[in-house]
Design a protein around this motif. Structure first.
Motif, PDB file in Angstrom:
ATOM      1  N   PHE A 336       6.125  -2.357   2.991  1.00 16.41           N
ATOM      2  CA  PHE A 336       5.167  -1.494   2.305  1.00 16.41           C
ATOM      3  C   PHE A 336       5.850  -0.220   1.797  1.00 16.41           C
ATOM      4  N   THR A 337       7.035   0.078   2.351  1.00 13.40           N
ATOM      5  CA  THR A 337       7.841   1.165   1.811  1.00 13.40           C
ATOM      6  C   THR A 337       9.239   0.626   1.556  1.00 13.40           C
ATOM      7  N   ARG A 338       9.947   1.284   0.674  1.00 11.56           N
ATOM      8  CA  ARG A 338      11.346   0.941   0.414  1.00 11.56           C
ATOM      9  C   ARG A 338      12.198   2.190   0.589  1.00 11.56           C
ATOM     10  N   PRO A 339      13.125   2.149   1.528  1.00 15.14           N
ATOM     11  CA  PRO A 339      13.374   1.091   2.510  1.00 15.14           C
ATOM     12  C   PRO A 339      12.318   1.106   3.612  1.00 15.14           C
ATOM     13  N   VAL A 340      12.368   0.072   4.451  1.00 20.10           N
ATOM     14  CA  VAL A 340      11.325  -0.057   5.475  1.00 20.10           C
ATOM     15  C   VAL A 340      11.442   1.017   6.554  1.00 20.10           C
ATOM     16  N   ASP A 341      12.611   1.619   6.674  1.00 21.28           N
ATOM     17  CA  ASP A 341      12.807   2.602   7.751  1.00 21.28           C
ATOM     18  C   ASP A 341      12.792   4.025   7.228  1.00 21.28           C
ATOM     19  N   ASP A 342      12.091   4.252   6.131  1.00 27.65           N
ATOM     20  CA  ASP A 342      11.983   5.613   5.592  1.00 27.65           C
ATOM     21  C   ASP A 342      10.531   5.869   5.204  1.00 27.65           C
ATOM     22  N   MET A 343       9.695   6.001   6.212  1.00 27.05           N
ATOM     23  CA  MET A 343       8.272   6.247   5.958  1.00 27.05           C
ATOM     24  C   MET A 343       7.990   7.748   6.027  1.00 27.05           C
ATOM     25  N   GLY A 344       6.931   8.151   5.374  1.00 26.00           N
ATOM     26  CA  GLY A 344       6.538   9.558   5.405  1.00 26.00           C
ATOM     27  C   GLY A 344       5.857   9.957   4.110  1.00 26.00           C
ATOM     28  N   PRO A 345       5.357  11.184   4.052  1.00 31.32           N
ATOM     29  CA  PRO A 345       4.626  11.633   2.862  1.00 31.32           C
ATOM     30  C   PRO A 345       5.457  11.576   1.589  1.00 31.32           C
ATOM     31  N   HIS A 346       6.791  11.681   1.715  1.00 37.72           N
ATOM     32  CA  HIS A 346       7.656  11.641   0.533  1.00 37.72           C
ATOM     33  C   HIS A 346       7.799  10.237  -0.024  1.00 37.72           C
ATOM     34  N   ASN A 347       7.413   9.229   0.761  1.00 33.38           N
ATOM     35  CA  ASN A 347       7.612   7.823   0.373  1.00 33.38           C
ATOM     36  C   ASN A 347       6.361   7.035   0.742  1.00 33.38           C
ATOM     37  N   PRO A 348       5.252   7.221   0.024  1.00 36.06           N
ATOM     38  CA  PRO A 348       3.986   6.587   0.403  1.00 36.06           C
ATOM     39  C   PRO A 348       4.064   5.064   0.328  1.00 36.06           C
ATOM     40  N   PRO A 349       3.377   4.376   1.233  1.00 35.59           N
ATOM     41  CA  PRO A 349       3.408   2.907   1.231  1.00 35.59           C
ATOM     42  C   PRO A 349       2.645   2.341   0.042  1.00 35.59           C
ATOM     43  N   SER A 350       3.019   1.118  -0.330  1.00 37.00           N
ATOM     44  CA  SER A 350       2.360   0.456  -1.466  1.00 37.00           C
ATOM     45  C   SER A 350       0.917   0.091  -1.127  1.00 37.00           C
ATOM     46  N   HIS A 351       0.640  -0.249   0.122  1.00 37.32           N
ATOM     47  CA  HIS A 351      -0.681  -0.662   0.573  1.00 37.32           C
ATOM     48  C   HIS A 351      -1.029   0.127   1.842  1.00 37.32           C
ATOM     49  N   PRO A 352      -1.358   1.395   1.713  1.00 38.12           N
ATOM     50  CA  PRO A 352      -1.559   2.230   2.913  1.00 38.12           C
ATOM     51  C   PRO A 352      -2.682   1.744   3.816  1.00 38.12           C
ATOM     52  N   VAL A 353      -3.770   1.253   3.211  1.00 34.49           N
ATOM     53  CA  VAL A 353      -4.895   0.805   4.038  1.00 34.49           C
ATOM     54  C   VAL A 353      -4.501  -0.439   4.836  1.00 34.49           C
ATOM     55  N   LEU A 354      -3.807  -1.354   4.181  1.00 36.27           N
ATOM     56  CA  LEU A 354      -3.384  -2.574   4.870  1.00 36.27           C
ATOM     57  C   LEU A 354      -2.362  -2.248   5.963  1.00 36.27           C
ATOM     58  N   LEU A 355      -1.424  -1.372   5.678  1.00 36.52           N
ATOM     59  CA  LEU A 355      -0.436  -0.988   6.704  1.00 36.52           C
ATOM     60  C   LEU A 355      -1.129  -0.354   7.905  1.00 36.52           C
ATOM     61  N   ASP A 356      -2.078   0.526   7.647  1.00 33.20           N
ATOM     62  CA  ASP A 356      -2.797   1.160   8.764  1.00 33.20           C
ATOM     63  C   ASP A 356      -3.622   0.126   9.530  1.00 33.20           C
ATOM     64  N   TYR A 357      -4.236  -0.805   8.785  1.00 29.65           N
ATOM     65  CA  TYR A 357      -5.061  -1.823   9.440  1.00 29.65           C
ATOM     66  C   TYR A 357      -4.206  -2.726  10.345  1.00 29.65           C
ATOM     67  N   LEU A 358      -3.070  -3.199   9.812  1.00 30.47           N
ATOM     68  CA  LEU A 358      -2.202  -4.055  10.616  1.00 30.47           C
ATOM     69  C   LEU A 358      -1.649  -3.298  11.832  1.00 30.47           C
ATOM     70  N   THR A 359      -1.318  -2.041  11.629  1.00 29.59           N
ATOM     71  CA  THR A 359      -0.828  -1.228  12.749  1.00 29.59           C
ATOM     72  C   THR A 359      -1.893  -1.098  13.833  1.00 29.59           C
ATOM     73  N   GLU A 360      -3.125  -0.828  13.396  1.00 32.24           N
ATOM     74  CA  GLU A 360      -4.226  -0.692  14.355  1.00 32.24           C
ATOM     75  C   GLU A 360      -4.434  -1.987  15.139  1.00 32.24           C
ATOM     76  N   GLN A 361      -4.405  -3.120  14.437  1.00 35.82           N
ATOM     77  CA  GLN A 361      -4.619  -4.395  15.118  1.00 35.82           C
ATOM     78  C   GLN A 361      -3.448  -4.756  16.025  1.00 35.82           C
ATOM     79  N   PHE A 362      -2.237  -4.397  15.606  1.00 28.29           N
ATOM     80  CA  PHE A 362      -1.053  -4.663  16.433  1.00 28.29           C
ATOM     81  C   PHE A 362      -1.157  -3.890  17.756  1.00 28.29           C
ATOM     82  N   VAL A 363      -1.582  -2.646  17.668  1.00 26.95           N
ATOM     83  CA  VAL A 363      -1.782  -1.851  18.888  1.00 26.95           C
ATOM     84  C   VAL A 363      -2.901  -2.453  19.727  1.00 26.95           C
ATOM     85  N   GLU A 364      -3.995  -2.838  19.038  1.00 26.22           N
ATOM     86  CA  GLU A 364      -5.138  -3.425  19.738  1.00 26.22           C
ATOM     87  C   GLU A 364      -4.749  -4.713  20.461  1.00 26.22           C
TER      88      GLU A 364
END
Length: 558
Positions: A336-364
């Motif tokens: 969802f970001t390029r590269p995958v190990d450089d996340m943050g406000p300077h590099n917004p993800p392509s699908h922020p809602v999906l990334l947050d959703y998958l993260t939430e479910q992974f934690v769950e």
């Protein structure tokens, strides 16, 4: 036997002819995700419900971007992809035949379950994460065997990923008995006061790059120089100690083993860290994790505190998000970001809602790695063909566009995937022509040809297997390919020529073993001409097999 140049031309013809093939078996329907386990992942959603939401969010992005998704991949294309992405090698010819011939809406989901239970899954993911954690070479004072043992247990027992990260950050002890310590031992923690450990731990496990802030505030993201040193102070108690023994053979003292320790009883390791700002002024930094201060006094195990904070419940669980982003990138070629190990406000993800959703479910789901893989590989996007249609040609991240996942992006095999696929294609794994140890040593020698270390601050390593002309020539003429096209008793070619009733059947088996699909009519005719024009049928089959194993279609994952 024809010249290799002539055969290379044949390989190109065969690959080009393959592009137009359309196979008949399309077993997957969008609704197949409903056949995935209906058991709840916790007290909330089932796997099927999570997959349905992934599909809804991806489909919404297609609508928003006015892109039309490609058609579903046929069974041959999808199965080859699923094998390579999940267990790290192409499917054996007999297994893909059985899969394509089987019926039922759930057969793709069932294949994913089979692959997740395959011992090759553990080996593949162990290799991937060992390479990420300690590099591709053999650093001094580091046990690759110990690191592999740790990740083999993580993926073999499907241990929660947050537990694994906790141990990688906080572990101590013998480098083989406590294999997790090799991550920090590989960071030269004795030499640079934990600078590389700071950079690599945040990049690998939190998905953020802070290495630039060692010397100055980051020019693009929110990280400041003092935050780097606050993070670094967590590693300042860490020590490594090497134990030697006398080697009677060489008559010299050699390394017996290495231990990672914490100097929590050393007053010199207590207290703050001092660093120099660009102005030349010295500044102090205390162990602080995103605003949470940790007692810097003697007796506090700061690495344990850091590990605890990294996996603690928080509004933005970076350990989970970093793993989700990297794993999605593994299966699609782009995260969802390029590269995958450089996340943050300077590099917004392509699908922020999906990334947050998958993260939430992974934690769950208690950081269940297999469930995350199950969700991704059963999603509609993962089942699309790699072929463009008229309305999604601009979905091309390779050209710098934002990935929309409206078709599968073509990926190049990694060096390990290529080696193991050659073994599967030639059925060397069945013949028992060599011992496991000998085979593993041969595999490591072959892989080391592509390893290169970069002289950057992170001391990173990478394989240079990228299809350059020298590598292509090495592959075409190397020992591995020579053994692959051998026709000695017990070899794949010997079996094909002995058991097949006629040339078309033999050609079909060679295509299935190498490319994971049957030959088209034009390809079969071309192969027949090649065999009949050769000095002997054996020479013709060897040239055909050699050409297919060196074709782009073999090396790429689509």
């Amino acid at each position: 036997m024809q010249t290799r140049f002539g055969i290379l031309q044949t390989a190109v013809v065969l690959s080009v002819a393959a592009i137009g093939i359309c196979h008949a078996s399309f077993g997957f329907a969008q609704s197949e995700s409903a056949s995935v386990s209906e058991s709840p992942i916790s007290e909330s959603l089932t796997d099927a419900e999570v997959i349905a939401e992934i599909n809804r969010l991806i489909e919404q992005s297609w609508t928003d971007n006015e892109v039309e998704p490609s058609a579903m991949a046929d069974d041959f294309e999808w199965a080859r992809r699923a094998y390579l992405d999940t267990v790290g090698h192409i499917p054996p010819g007999d297994e893909i035949e059985q899969f394509v011939a089987s019926e039922g809406r759930a057969k793709r989901a069932q294949l994913i379950e089979k692959l997740l239970d395959d011992p090759a899954y553990v080996r593949f993911w162990t290799t991937n994460w060992t390479n990420l954690a300690i590099g591709l070479g053999n650093p001094d004072g580091v046990s690759r065997l110990g690191m592999r043992r740790f990740f083999r247990e993580v993926f073999g027992k499907n241990r929660p990923w947050d537990e694994a990260v906790y141990e990688l950050i906080s572990g101590s002890g013998h480098y083989e008995l406590n294999g997790e310590v090799n991550f920090l031992l590989a960071q030269d923690i004795r030499e640079d006061e934990g600078v590389r450990a700071t950079a690599n731990a945040t990049r690998l496990f939190l998905g953020i790059q802070v290495q630039c802030t060692q010397c100055h505030n980051h020019p693009f993201n929110d990280w400041k120089q003092d935050q780097f040193w606050q993070f670094n102070s967590f590693f300042r108690q860490t020590r490594s100690e090497e134990f030697e023994r006398y080697d009677e053979t060489s008559g010299q003292m050699v390394t017996d083993y290495v231990e990672l320790k914490d100097a929590t009883d050393d007053p010199r390791a207590a207290g703050p860290v001092f660093f120099e700002k660009r102005s030349g002024l010295m500044q102090v930094a205390f162990p602080t994790y995103f605003g949470v201060e940790v007692d810097p006094s003697e007796g506090t195990n700061r690495r344990s505190e850091l590990a605890r904070l990294m996996i603690s419940e928080q509004a933005d669980p970076l350990v989970a998000k970093a793993f989700v982003n990297r794993t999605w990138g593994h299966f699609f070629g782009y995260g969802f970001t390029r590269p995958v190990d450089d996340m943050g406000p300077h590099n917004p993800p392509s699908h922020p809602v999906l990334l947050d959703y998958l993260t939430e479910q992974f934690v769950e789901a208690d950081y269940d790695v297999k469930r995350l893989i199950r969700w991704i590989t059963n999603s509609r996007a993962y089942h699309l063909t790699s072929q463009f249609n008229e309305n999604n040609t601009y979905d091309n991240p390779a050209a710098g566009e934002t990935p929309l996942f409206s078709h599968m992006y073509v990926k190049r095999m990694g060096a390990e995937q290529l080696y193991d696929s050659l073994i599967i294609a030639t059925e060397a794994h069945k013949s028992g022509r060599t011992s496991w140890d000998a085979a593993e040593q041969q595999r490591q020698r072959w892989l080391q040809q592509f390893v290169v270390a970069f002289g950057n601050d992170e001391g990173t390593e990478a394989t240079t297997f990228d299809g350059t002309i020298p590598q292509a020539l090495m592959l075409m003429n190397g020992e591995l390919i020579r053994e692959a096209v051998s026709a000695e008793p017990g070899s794949f070619l010997h079996t094909v020529m002995t058991d097949s009733k006629n040339h078309p059947e033999a050609i079909g088996r060679i295509y299935l073993a190498s490319l994971g699909r049957p030959a088209s009519g034009s390809e079969r005719n071309t192969a027949m001409k090649l065999i009949r024009g050769s000095e002997t049928p054996l020479a013709g089959y060897q040239d055909l097999f050699w050409a297919l194993l060196n074709s782009n279609e073999f090396i790429f994952i689509r």
